[in-house]
Write a protein that holds these residues in place. Structure first.
Motif, PDB file in Angstrom:
ATOM      1  N   LEU A 286       6.779  10.737   7.708  1.00  0.00           N
ATOM      2  CA  LEU A 286       5.598  10.182   7.046  1.00  0.00           C
ATOM      3  C   LEU A 286       4.447   9.993   8.033  1.00  0.00           C
ATOM      4  O   LEU A 286       3.274  10.214   7.682  1.00  0.00           O
ATOM      5  CB  LEU A 286       5.943   8.849   6.373  1.00  0.00           C
ATOM      6  CG  LEU A 286       6.802   8.940   5.111  1.00  0.00           C
ATOM      7  CD1 LEU A 286       7.264   7.555   4.679  1.00  0.00           C
ATOM      8  CD2 LEU A 286       6.046   9.626   3.990  1.00  0.00           C
TER       9      LEU A 286
ATOM     10  N   ARG B 167       1.545   7.001   0.574  1.00  0.00           N
ATOM     11  CA  ARG B 167       2.987   6.821   0.686  1.00  0.00           C
ATOM     12  C   ARG B 167       3.220   5.410   1.244  1.00  0.00           C
ATOM     13  O   ARG B 167       2.589   5.030   2.232  1.00  0.00           O
ATOM     14  CB  ARG B 167       3.625   7.845   1.626  1.00  0.00           C
ATOM     15  CG  ARG B 167       3.469   9.295   1.196  1.00  0.00           C
ATOM     16  CD  ARG B 167       4.388   9.658   0.047  1.00  0.00           C
ATOM     17  NE  ARG B 167       4.354  11.082  -0.237  1.00  0.00           N
ATOM     18  CZ  ARG B 167       3.456  11.682  -1.008  1.00  0.00           C
ATOM     19  NH1 ARG B 167       2.489  10.957  -1.562  1.00  0.00           N
ATOM     20  NH2 ARG B 167       3.489  12.984  -1.227  1.00  0.00           N
TER      21      ARG B 167
ATOM     22  N   LEU C 293      -0.570   6.532   4.947  1.00  0.00           N
ATOM     23  CA  LEU C 293       0.742   5.880   4.995  1.00  0.00           C
ATOM     24  C   LEU C 293       0.546   4.377   5.118  1.00  0.00           C
ATOM     25  O   LEU C 293      -0.241   3.913   5.942  1.00  0.00           O
ATOM     26  CB  LEU C 293       1.540   6.407   6.197  1.00  0.00           C
ATOM     27  CG  LEU C 293       2.828   5.662   6.538  1.00  0.00           C
ATOM     28  CD1 LEU C 293       3.840   5.751   5.406  1.00  0.00           C
ATOM     29  CD2 LEU C 293       3.424   6.198   7.848  1.00  0.00           C
TER      30      LEU C 293
END
Length: 240
Positions: free
Chosen positions: A94, A68, A37
């Motif tokens: 996330l 992401r 992330l």
């Protein structure tokens, strides 16, 4: 050798575990790509921390990772809204999904930006008994409007430690960031770009090394003692 033999009268022998290589490496390696992330700390239309994060994501994907990038636009200040706010839930989901993170902030007034800190503040140490950051890897970066500085990355390291993350040794600081990206918003070749490559390479290595062993690496004697005491209290209460 027992704890009594070592003259450790204050240690609970049944909860005292000496680390071993056998325990450390017994986990079967995961086969899915490392999950990373990436967070950036600016809402500007042409945000250099976002552009740096996008370069980092391209590199991570080329190294086999799944990435992401969280867009912080619309994220409320910490505690200004309930945790059920959609942007808060998106960020927390996330964080749970990830096995490692990249944090990149501009340096403003000698510190990380408020939006960078807000994102970290919305990720709690614990959610329903789960710790969304503990034992996960972290790479820290910053972009500067002027000469090179390390104030923001140093602050991010403190936060990473507080969030019980494994922050890798390498880091990136890009000075005069407005000069380091071309008209297509791609980073130009330079030693600063090479350093980002180094940081992402190191992050993937540490993530592969740690993700299968996170539970063992973060297992603590003090918490085992506390858990044993809580169990004892529950059992004693039921027998009363």
């Amino acid at each position: 050798m027992s704890t009594q033999d070592q003259d450790l009268p204050n240690v609970e022998p049944e909860l005292f575990n000496a680390p071993t290589t056998g325990q450390l490496f017994k986990a079967k390696p995961a086969s899915h790509p490392p999950r990373i992330l990436l967070l950036y700390g600016s809402l500007r239309e042409r945000s250099f921390s976002r552009l740096a994060v996008e370069e980092a994501a391209r590199l991570l994907e080329a190294m086999g990772a799944e990435t992401r990038v969280f867009n912080p636009r619309g994220l409320p200040l910490a505690d200004a809204e309930d945790a059920s706010h959609p942007k808060v839930q998106e960020l927390r989901d996330l964080a749970q999904w990830s096995e490692g993170m990249v944090w990149c902030s501009p340096e403003r007034h000698g510190a990380m930006t408020g939006i960078m800190k807000t994102q970290i503040d919305w990720i709690p140490l614990s959610i329903g008994g789960m710790r969304p950051t503990q034992g996960k890897t972290l790479a820290v970066m910053e972009v500067c409007g002027g000469s090179q500085s390390f104030n923001a990355v140093n602050q991010l390291r403190v936060l990473g430690r507080w969030m019980r993350m494994v922050t890798i040794p390498n880091q990136s600081s890009v000075p005069k960031a407005f000069m380091e990206f071309d008209e297509n918003d791609r980073m130009k070749p330079s030693p600063y770009y090479n350093r980002i490559v180094d940081v992402m390479e190191e992050l993937v290595k540490f993530t592969l090394l740690i993700r299968d062993r996170s539970d063992y690496l973060t297992d603590r004697y003090s918490e085992r003692v506390e858990s044993a005491e809580e169990v004892s209290k529950r059992v004693n209460q039921r027998s009363m």
